[in-house]
Structures are given as structure tokens and as C-alpha cells.
Scaffold this motif. Sequence first.
Motif, PDB file in Angstrom:
ATOM      1  N   SER A 248      86.943  47.402  42.391  1.00  0.00           N
ATOM      2  CA  SER A 248      85.982  47.646  41.315  1.00  0.00           C
ATOM      3  C   SER A 248      86.108  46.534  40.282  1.00  0.00           C
ATOM      4  CB  SER A 248      86.263  48.996  40.648  1.00  0.00           C
ATOM      5  OG  SER A 248      87.538  48.980  40.040  1.00  0.00           O
ATOM      6  N   GLU A 250      85.741  46.564  36.262  1.00  0.00           N
ATOM      7  CA  GLU A 250      85.490  47.440  35.125  1.00  0.00           C
ATOM      8  C   GLU A 250      86.039  46.822  33.851  1.00  0.00           C
ATOM      9  OE1 GLU A 250      86.856  51.577  36.367  1.00  0.00           O
ATOM     10  OE2 GLU A 250      87.750  50.226  37.813  1.00  0.00           O
ATOM     11  N   ARG A 261      86.512  58.935  40.223  1.00  0.00           N
ATOM     12  CA  ARG A 261      85.113  58.593  40.441  1.00  0.00           C
ATOM     13  C   ARG A 261      84.982  57.214  41.110  1.00  0.00           C
ATOM     14  NH1 ARG A 261      81.161  55.956  37.837  1.00  0.00           N
ATOM     15  NH2 ARG A 261      82.609  55.329  36.203  1.00  0.00           N
ATOM     16  N   VAL A 262      85.704  56.250  40.542  1.00  0.00           N
ATOM     17  CA  VAL A 262      85.610  54.893  41.081  1.00  0.00           C
ATOM     18  C   VAL A 262      86.234  54.821  42.474  1.00  0.00           C
ATOM     19  CG1 VAL A 262      86.395  52.512  40.751  1.00  0.00           C
ATOM     20  CG2 VAL A 262      85.466  53.800  38.821  1.00  0.00           C
ATOM     21  N   GLN A 265      83.865  56.106  45.000  1.00  0.00           N
ATOM     22  CA  GLN A 265      82.792  55.128  45.287  1.00  0.00           C
ATOM     23  C   GLN A 265      83.279  54.046  46.251  1.00  0.00           C
ATOM     24  OE1 GLN A 265      81.923  53.692  41.358  1.00  0.00           O
ATOM     25  NE2 GLN A 265      80.457  55.327  40.897  1.00  0.00           N
TER      26      GLN A 265
END
Lengths: 355, 106
Positions: A248, A250, A261-262, A265
Motif C-alpha cells: 500500500s 499511505e 481494511r488495507v 484490499q
Amino acid sequence: MAVALGLQQLGRQVTVFDEGDRAFRASRGNFGLVWVQGKGAKLTDYARWTRQSADLWPAFAEELREAAGVDVELTQPGGIDIFLSDDEAEAGVKRLQGLSAALDGDYPFEYLGHNALKRLVPEIGPDVVGATYSPMDGHLNPLYMLRALYAAFRRAGGQIDSGGTVQQIEPLGTGFRLQAGGNMIHADKVVLCAGLGNARLAPMVGLDAPVEPLRGQVMVCERIRPFLKFPSVQVRQVGEGAVQIGDSHEDVGFDDASTPRVISQIAHRAVRIYPLLEHVRMVRSWGSLRVMSPDGHPIYDRSVQCPGASLVTCHSGVTLAAAHAKILARWIAEDQQPEFVESFSAKRFDVRQVA
Amino acid sequence: MPSASTFARLPDGPAEDITILFNGEAVRARSGDTVAAALIAAGHRITRTTPVSGTGRGPYCMMGACFECLVEIDGEPNRQGCMVQVRDGMRIDAMSGARKLAEGNP
């Protein structure tokens, strides 16, 4: 550690001051890629420098095996950047075409549509549109790499002081006085390799390191029998069978937490790429902070104001480790200005100069 | 292959009241045991072989951190034996090397 090892091998007596385990270590989040394709689209010298380091890696890995007795599991079978939409594919191909043009065509890659990719990598799922393949890319085991760098450095006579944060660097008439933990240390030269800590330390020796954290989350799955030959930016299988999945981007400041959540994903994307991962168990997930300059490229500088002080910071510490140990260390120790290095001065961020 | 174990049941604990299968062999266990505890108590010190060197390993940390106790439970590979409670009739097999993806996906 790569810079420290390079300097020690050049016969300098090097001591690494390590902040200790509370530090935000970018190396904790390493994905282990030795990666060339796609890098340097906005700075061609970064593409050249990256490729030079990837080319140096086989010899450097061999040297680490001899010096440290550690096999870093380097393989460079080529790598794939996998696309799940036509837009992604178009942008990816365009980026590599631009790089190829800027490098006079000396930039081997090809675009593989779904069917062509499936012949190379039968495990891809129906959602995969295609991928760019480049023979320049590879990967290694970053944990073994870190261990190898430490061991090789120690065996060459290097010292590691984990006494605490370097609070202060004071330039003297000759040399520098460092305050680290409760101790005062004198050094002839200092090299700032403190990652995000460089932002605070650089001004003490007349340098500038406008670096900011950018969080990446990654996960590792249970060990499975080797099925993936080609590493990708998204998924790779390490030599011992675990599958590492990332990542990710971020902007969350100094927070290296991992969030469900990440991670979900990231997992979802990996299963779309390789559906056979669906029932594979995740073992660990974690976050780590990248050290990002405003344009994402390294910063290498030598201080004019305080001769003897220099600064090294970059995002791709695994890929660039070979160049840092073999080339950059020579620049720091022996004033040999290598190719490309002038492109990486922090002066490029100086708005007054640009204007 | 049970061998002499330094682990022993406390003398005043409850009786071993259920039966599990380890590599097809019946093992008596207590309700509430973890798989790892039941196997250790029955003298099984080697419960898997490693994917890297192929050497034998067994439960170590007993708290979910070290992954030394990986076994196959009712056909599902790479389960942490110390984090799963036994059930009567549970089928447990030593985890041999890394998991295969091609066959036996649960």
C-alpha cells in the motif's frame, strides 16, 4: 549498512550508530525486489543508476556469500508488473516506452497480453489483463541480505553501536563531535544514513534531506511448494516457500500500524491475480514507513559547508545496495565522483535555484 | 514414533477422555487440550519436517508465535497445533515440508 560495508572494505574504520529497535526502520518493510522496470520515468539517471546496481548484484551476492557465509537467495529471472485493467496496462506500457526512448532503446521489456502471459505464468486468473515483463528484474531474501550485510561488516572489522539515537552532530575544525545516547564520540567523517532521521540531522552539517514517511503494508502467507518463478511488484514467492504480498502507499505520518481494511484490499488483489492463493493462510501482516523524497528518488550529497559530512537516503534500499556498497562508498571515501551522482543532490528541491 | 518425553501430565488432572488420530495411530487426549499439548503428552516430539532442511521439528512456544507445531488437521495443512483444541476423532497428520497448492485445497 551497504554504505558502511563498502566504506569498511575500502579500509576505513567505520562505526554504525544505530538508534535501536524503537527506530522506524524502512528495512522492516522490504519487499525484496531487485527491480528496474518502471523506475526513473521522470529522471533518466535514476533508471541508469538502478540498472547499474541490478547489474552489480550477482557479483555482490557472491561476495556476501564469501564474506558472510550467507546466501541472500538472489535470482534475476526477470519480473512482471501485472495489470488488472486496460487503463493500468496502458499507463504501464507507456511508462516503459518512455524510458526506452530516453535510454536510446537500451531497455529490454515486452508487453504480454493475457494469453501470452498465461503461457509464461499459468497461475494467473481471468481478471488479469496482461503484464510487462523485463529480464532486468529479480528478487532476493531481504532478511538474509540484512544478516549478510551485518556479518560481512563485522568480519571486515566494522563496529556497531546500538547505544541510542544520535541527538547532535557538531562540526569541529577537523572532524565532528557526535552525541549519541549518553556518549560523546569524535569522528573524522560522518555519513548520514538515518532514513527518516536524516531530515533532523542534515541541517546540523549544512545539508538538506526533505524526506517524509509513506506507509506500506505487506503480508506473508504460509510456506507452500514453489509455484511462482517470476517476481512481480504485487506478489512474489521467497526461496523457502512463503508468499509475500504487497503493498500500500499511505500518507499517514509516523504511524507504522497495520490495518485490516488495507490488508484485505491487498489480499483481494493478490487473489484476483493468482486465484489459487484464495485458501492460503496469511501468517503475518505489518506496516513500515518508506523514506520518500519529494520526487521519490535518492538524495546523495556531500556538504560544502562542513567538509567530511555526506548524506545518503533512498527508497529502494535493496535494489541499490550493490551500487551503494561498490560505487557510492568510493565517492564518500575517496572523492571519486561516479556517473549519475550529481543528479541526486538535494539541490534539485531548492526552489530558488530552479526559479 | 513416541519417545521418552520430559513432558508429563500433572498427576491430579482430569482423565484422558477422547481419542484423536496422529498419522493414523490412536492417541488418547483430554478435552480442552490443544493438539500440540496432546501430542507432546503422548510422547510425540517430532510433529513435522521443515520445508528448508527436511529435519524434524515439534511444538515449541505453545502460544502461536513460533510456527514449529504446524500439522495437518482433518486434511487442512499448516495449522498451528498449539492454537487448536482437540476434538474426539480428530485426524492429525505430521506436516511434511511445505504445503502443496495443486491438490488438497480445503
